[in-house]
Design a protein around this motif. Structure first.
Motif, short mmCIF file in Angstrom:
data_model
loop_
_atom_site.label_atom_id
_atom_site.label_comp_id
_atom_site.label_asym_id
_atom_site.label_seq_id
_atom_site.Cartn_x
_atom_site.Cartn_y
_atom_site.Cartn_z
N HIS A 55 0.83 -1.20 0.00
CA HIS A 55 0.00 0.00 0.00
C HIS A 55 0.86 1.26 0.00
CE1 HIS A 55 -3.14 2.89 1.02
NE2 HIS A 55 -2.43 3.23 2.09
N ASN A 56 1.90 1.29 0.83
CA ASN A 56 2.77 2.46 0.89
C ASN A 56 3.56 2.64 -0.40
OD1 ASN A 56 2.02 3.07 3.55
ND2 ASN A 56 3.56 1.69 4.40
N GLU A 57 3.99 1.54 -1.00
CA GLU A 57 4.76 1.65 -2.24
C GLU A 57 3.87 2.09 -3.39
OE1 GLU A 57 7.85 -0.92 -5.00
OE2 GLU A 57 7.23 -1.64 -3.02
N PHE A 58 2.68 1.50 -3.50
CA PHE A 58 1.77 1.89 -4.58
C PHE A 58 1.31 3.33 -4.41
CE2 PHE A 58 0.41 -2.82 -4.95
CZ PHE A 58 1.59 -3.09 -5.62
N LYS A 59 1.14 3.77 -3.17
CA LYS A 59 0.75 5.15 -2.92
C LYS A 59 1.82 6.10 -3.41
CE LYS A 59 0.59 6.51 1.33
NZ LYS A 59 0.16 6.66 2.75
N THR A 60 3.10 5.73 -3.22
CA THR A 60 4.20 6.55 -3.71
C THR A 60 4.24 6.57 -5.24
OG1 THR A 60 5.49 5.97 -1.75
CG2 THR A 60 6.70 6.87 -3.62
N LEU A 61 4.00 5.41 -5.87
CA LEU A 61 4.02 5.33 -7.32
C LEU A 61 2.87 6.11 -7.95
CD1 LEU A 61 4.93 1.56 -7.82
CD2 LEU A 61 6.42 3.53 -8.16
N SER A 224 -1.14 3.40 -14.49
CA SER A 224 -2.26 4.14 -13.92
C SER A 224 -1.84 5.56 -13.54
CB SER A 224 -2.79 3.40 -12.69
OG SER A 224 -3.76 4.17 -12.02
N SER A 225 -0.63 5.73 -13.02
CA SER A 225 -0.17 7.06 -12.59
C SER A 225 0.02 8.00 -13.78
CB SER A 225 1.14 6.93 -11.82
OG SER A 225 2.18 6.44 -12.64
#
Length: 228
Positions: A55-61, A224-225
Protein backbone atom coordinates in the motif's frame (compact mmCIF):
# COMPACT_ATOMS: atom_id res chain seq x y z
CA UNK A 1 6.69 -36.36 -26.67
CA UNK A 2 5.61 -32.84 -27.69
CA UNK A 3 1.99 -33.67 -26.95
CA UNK A 4 2.89 -34.93 -23.46
CA UNK A 5 5.20 -31.97 -22.85
CA UNK A 6 2.57 -29.31 -23.49
CA UNK A 7 -0.37 -31.25 -22.04
CA UNK A 8 0.26 -29.58 -18.66
CA UNK A 9 -0.89 -26.32 -20.25
CA UNK A 10 -3.94 -27.85 -21.96
CA UNK A 11 -7.17 -26.48 -20.44
CA UNK A 12 -9.29 -29.03 -22.31
CA UNK A 13 -8.20 -31.89 -20.05
CA UNK A 14 -10.88 -32.92 -17.59
CA UNK A 15 -11.69 -35.15 -14.64
CA UNK A 16 -14.71 -37.46 -14.95
CA UNK A 17 -15.74 -35.53 -18.08
CA UNK A 18 -15.91 -32.28 -16.09
CA UNK A 19 -13.63 -29.39 -17.18
CA UNK A 20 -12.34 -28.59 -13.69
CA UNK A 21 -9.02 -27.04 -14.71
CA UNK A 22 -10.16 -23.44 -14.59
CA UNK A 23 -11.58 -23.92 -11.09
CA UNK A 24 -7.95 -23.92 -9.90
CA UNK A 25 -8.00 -20.16 -10.47
CA UNK A 26 -10.03 -19.79 -7.28
CA UNK A 27 -8.49 -22.64 -5.29
CA UNK A 28 -6.09 -20.18 -3.65
CA UNK A 29 -8.85 -19.14 -1.28
CA UNK A 30 -8.84 -22.65 0.18
CA UNK A 31 -5.25 -22.23 1.34
CA UNK A 32 -6.23 -19.37 3.64
CA UNK A 33 -7.05 -20.77 7.11
CA UNK A 34 -10.49 -19.97 8.47
CA UNK A 35 -8.86 -18.43 11.53
CA UNK A 36 -7.32 -15.81 9.22
CA UNK A 37 -10.69 -14.11 8.87
CA UNK A 38 -11.65 -14.15 12.55
CA UNK A 39 -8.64 -14.29 14.88
CA UNK A 40 -5.47 -12.16 14.50
CA UNK A 41 -2.71 -14.75 14.22
CA UNK A 42 0.65 -15.22 12.51
CA UNK A 43 -0.90 -15.64 9.05
CA UNK A 44 -2.97 -12.51 9.52
CA UNK A 45 -0.07 -10.43 10.83
CA UNK A 46 2.32 -11.61 8.10
CA UNK A 47 -0.16 -10.84 5.31
CA UNK A 48 -1.04 -7.52 6.92
CA UNK A 49 2.63 -6.48 6.86
CA UNK A 50 2.84 -7.37 3.16
CA UNK A 51 -0.35 -5.43 2.36
CA UNK A 52 0.88 -2.35 4.28
CA UNK A 53 4.22 -2.42 2.47
CA UNK A 54 2.48 -2.73 -0.90
CA UNK A 55 0.00 0.00 0.00
CA UNK A 56 2.77 2.46 0.89
CA UNK A 57 4.76 1.65 -2.24
CA UNK A 58 1.77 1.89 -4.58
CA UNK A 59 0.75 5.15 -2.92
CA UNK A 60 4.20 6.55 -3.71
CA UNK A 61 4.02 5.33 -7.32
CA UNK A 62 0.56 6.80 -7.85
CA UNK A 63 1.71 10.20 -6.58
CA UNK A 64 0.14 12.60 -4.13
CA UNK A 65 -2.00 14.62 -6.55
CA UNK A 66 -5.30 12.96 -5.63
CA UNK A 67 -5.03 11.76 -2.04
CA UNK A 68 -8.71 10.99 -1.84
CA UNK A 69 -8.42 8.54 -4.74
CA UNK A 70 -5.11 6.91 -3.81
CA UNK A 71 -6.35 4.86 -0.86
CA UNK A 72 -8.98 3.05 -2.89
CA UNK A 73 -6.76 2.66 -5.95
CA UNK A 74 -4.03 0.83 -4.09
CA UNK A 75 -6.42 -1.96 -3.05
CA UNK A 76 -7.12 -2.69 -6.71
CA UNK A 77 -3.44 -3.38 -7.29
CA UNK A 78 -3.04 -5.26 -4.00
CA UNK A 79 -5.90 -7.54 -5.09
CA UNK A 80 -4.23 -8.01 -8.48
CA UNK A 81 -0.94 -8.91 -6.76
CA UNK A 82 -2.68 -11.43 -4.48
CA UNK A 83 -4.60 -13.05 -7.33
CA UNK A 84 -1.53 -13.52 -9.55
CA UNK A 85 0.63 -14.64 -6.62
CA UNK A 86 -1.83 -17.35 -5.54
CA UNK A 87 -2.19 -18.71 -9.07
CA UNK A 88 1.55 -18.66 -9.73
CA UNK A 89 2.21 -20.63 -6.56
CA UNK A 90 -0.60 -23.11 -7.22
CA UNK A 91 0.98 -23.97 -10.55
CA UNK A 92 4.02 -25.36 -8.71
CA UNK A 93 1.97 -28.10 -7.07
CA UNK A 94 1.60 -31.43 -8.91
CA UNK A 95 -1.57 -31.99 -10.93
CA UNK A 96 -2.79 -28.40 -10.51
CA UNK A 97 -3.52 -26.44 -13.66
CA UNK A 98 -1.47 -23.24 -14.05
CA UNK A 99 -4.04 -20.68 -15.17
CA UNK A 100 -1.54 -17.79 -15.36
CA UNK A 101 0.38 -19.64 -18.07
CA UNK A 102 -2.48 -18.86 -20.47
CA UNK A 103 -2.97 -15.60 -22.31
CA UNK A 104 -6.70 -15.91 -21.73
CA UNK A 105 -6.12 -15.10 -18.06
CA UNK A 106 -3.12 -12.77 -18.17
CA UNK A 107 -4.35 -10.81 -21.20
CA UNK A 108 -7.82 -10.45 -19.70
CA UNK A 109 -6.34 -8.92 -16.54
CA UNK A 110 -3.88 -6.60 -18.28
CA UNK A 111 -6.25 -5.52 -21.08
CA UNK A 112 -9.08 -4.74 -18.65
CA UNK A 113 -6.83 -2.57 -16.47
CA UNK A 114 -5.23 -0.83 -19.46
CA UNK A 115 -8.58 -0.12 -21.12
CA UNK A 116 -10.02 1.33 -17.90
CA UNK A 117 -6.95 3.57 -17.52
CA UNK A 118 -7.26 4.78 -21.10
CA UNK A 119 -10.98 5.50 -20.85
CA UNK A 120 -10.51 7.38 -17.58
CA UNK A 121 -7.53 9.34 -18.91
CA UNK A 122 -9.01 10.39 -22.24
CA UNK A 123 -12.32 11.42 -20.67
CA UNK A 124 -11.05 13.27 -17.60
CA UNK A 125 -7.50 14.35 -18.58
CA UNK A 126 -7.63 14.69 -22.35
CA UNK A 127 -5.05 17.47 -22.57
CA UNK A 128 -2.64 15.56 -20.34
CA UNK A 129 -3.01 12.45 -22.52
CA UNK A 130 -2.20 14.46 -25.66
CA UNK A 131 0.81 16.06 -23.96
CA UNK A 132 2.05 12.64 -22.91
CA UNK A 133 2.33 11.59 -26.57
CA UNK A 134 5.16 14.08 -27.13
CA UNK A 135 8.08 14.02 -24.65
CA UNK A 136 9.29 17.39 -23.47
CA UNK A 137 12.05 18.90 -25.61
CA UNK A 138 11.20 16.93 -28.77
CA UNK A 139 12.21 18.83 -31.98
CA UNK A 140 9.29 19.88 -34.16
CA UNK A 141 10.38 17.75 -37.09
CA UNK A 142 10.32 14.61 -34.94
CA UNK A 143 6.94 15.23 -33.32
CA UNK A 144 4.86 13.15 -35.81
CA UNK A 145 7.22 10.21 -35.38
CA UNK A 146 7.18 10.51 -31.59
CA UNK A 147 3.37 10.55 -31.58
CA UNK A 148 3.36 7.37 -33.68
CA UNK A 149 5.98 5.65 -31.51
CA UNK A 150 4.28 6.62 -28.23
CA UNK A 151 0.90 5.51 -29.55
CA UNK A 152 2.23 2.09 -30.59
CA UNK A 153 4.09 1.64 -27.29
CA UNK A 154 0.92 2.53 -25.42
CA UNK A 155 -1.24 0.11 -27.42
CA UNK A 156 1.09 -2.87 -26.92
CA UNK A 157 1.31 -2.42 -23.14
CA UNK A 158 -1.37 -4.98 -22.21
CA UNK A 159 0.20 -7.47 -24.61
CA UNK A 160 3.68 -7.05 -23.12
CA UNK A 161 2.32 -7.47 -19.58
CA UNK A 162 0.45 -10.63 -20.54
CA UNK A 163 3.30 -12.18 -22.54
CA UNK A 164 5.81 -11.43 -19.76
CA UNK A 165 3.73 -13.28 -17.19
CA UNK A 166 2.78 -16.16 -19.49
CA UNK A 167 6.30 -16.73 -20.84
CA UNK A 168 7.88 -16.80 -17.40
CA UNK A 169 5.33 -19.28 -16.11
CA UNK A 170 5.65 -21.55 -19.16
CA UNK A 171 9.47 -21.52 -19.23
CA UNK A 172 9.98 -22.86 -15.72
CA UNK A 173 7.27 -25.50 -16.02
CA UNK A 174 8.64 -26.76 -19.34
CA UNK A 175 12.13 -27.06 -17.88
CA UNK A 176 10.82 -29.04 -14.90
CA UNK A 177 8.81 -31.29 -17.24
CA UNK A 178 11.81 -31.93 -19.49
CA UNK A 179 14.03 -32.86 -16.54
CA UNK A 180 11.42 -35.14 -14.97
CA UNK A 181 10.76 -36.85 -18.31
CA UNK A 182 14.39 -37.97 -18.58
CA UNK A 183 14.55 -39.47 -15.08
CA UNK A 184 13.41 -42.98 -16.09
CA UNK A 185 16.55 -43.68 -18.14
CA UNK A 186 19.12 -42.36 -15.64
CA UNK A 187 21.22 -44.38 -13.20
CA UNK A 188 20.74 -43.92 -9.48
CA UNK A 189 23.64 -41.53 -8.87
CA UNK A 190 22.48 -39.19 -11.65
CA UNK A 191 18.92 -39.47 -10.39
CA UNK A 192 19.98 -38.00 -7.05
CA UNK A 193 21.64 -35.10 -8.86
CA UNK A 194 18.49 -34.61 -10.96
CA UNK A 195 16.27 -34.48 -7.86
CA UNK A 196 18.60 -31.90 -6.30
CA UNK A 197 18.46 -29.81 -9.50
CA UNK A 198 14.68 -29.95 -9.52
CA UNK A 199 14.55 -28.79 -5.91
CA UNK A 200 16.72 -25.83 -6.88
CA UNK A 201 14.48 -25.14 -9.88
CA UNK A 202 11.38 -25.25 -7.68
CA UNK A 203 13.02 -22.73 -5.36
CA UNK A 204 13.79 -20.53 -8.35
CA UNK A 205 10.23 -20.88 -9.65
CA UNK A 206 8.90 -19.86 -6.24
CA UNK A 207 10.98 -16.68 -6.49
CA UNK A 208 9.78 -16.12 -10.06
CA UNK A 209 6.16 -16.50 -8.92
CA UNK A 210 6.64 -13.70 -6.39
CA UNK A 211 8.72 -11.48 -8.67
CA UNK A 212 6.37 -11.74 -11.64
CA UNK A 213 3.28 -10.90 -9.60
CA UNK A 214 5.13 -7.91 -8.15
CA UNK A 215 6.45 -6.72 -11.53
CA UNK A 216 3.04 -6.95 -13.23
CA UNK A 217 1.41 -5.02 -10.39
CA UNK A 218 4.09 -2.29 -10.27
CA UNK A 219 3.92 -1.78 -14.04
CA UNK A 220 0.13 -1.56 -13.88
CA UNK A 221 0.47 1.03 -11.11
CA UNK A 222 2.90 3.07 -13.20
CA UNK A 223 0.54 2.95 -16.18
CA UNK A 224 -2.26 4.14 -13.92
CA UNK A 225 -0.17 7.06 -12.59
CA UNK A 226 0.42 8.32 -16.14
CA UNK A 227 -3.25 9.13 -16.75
CA UNK A 228 -3.57 11.45 -13.70
Amino acid sequence: MMNNLFSIFDPSTNLFMLPLNWISTFIGLMFIPFSFWFIPNRHFMFWKIIINKLHNEFKTLLGNNNNNKINGSTFIFISLFSFILFNNFLGLFPYIFTSTSHLSISLSLSFTLWLSFMIYGWINNTQHMFIHLIPQGTPGILMPFMVLIETISNIIRPGTLAVRLTANMIAGHLLLTLLSGSSSSLPNYLLIILIFMQILLLTLESAVAIIQSYVITVLSTLYSSEVN
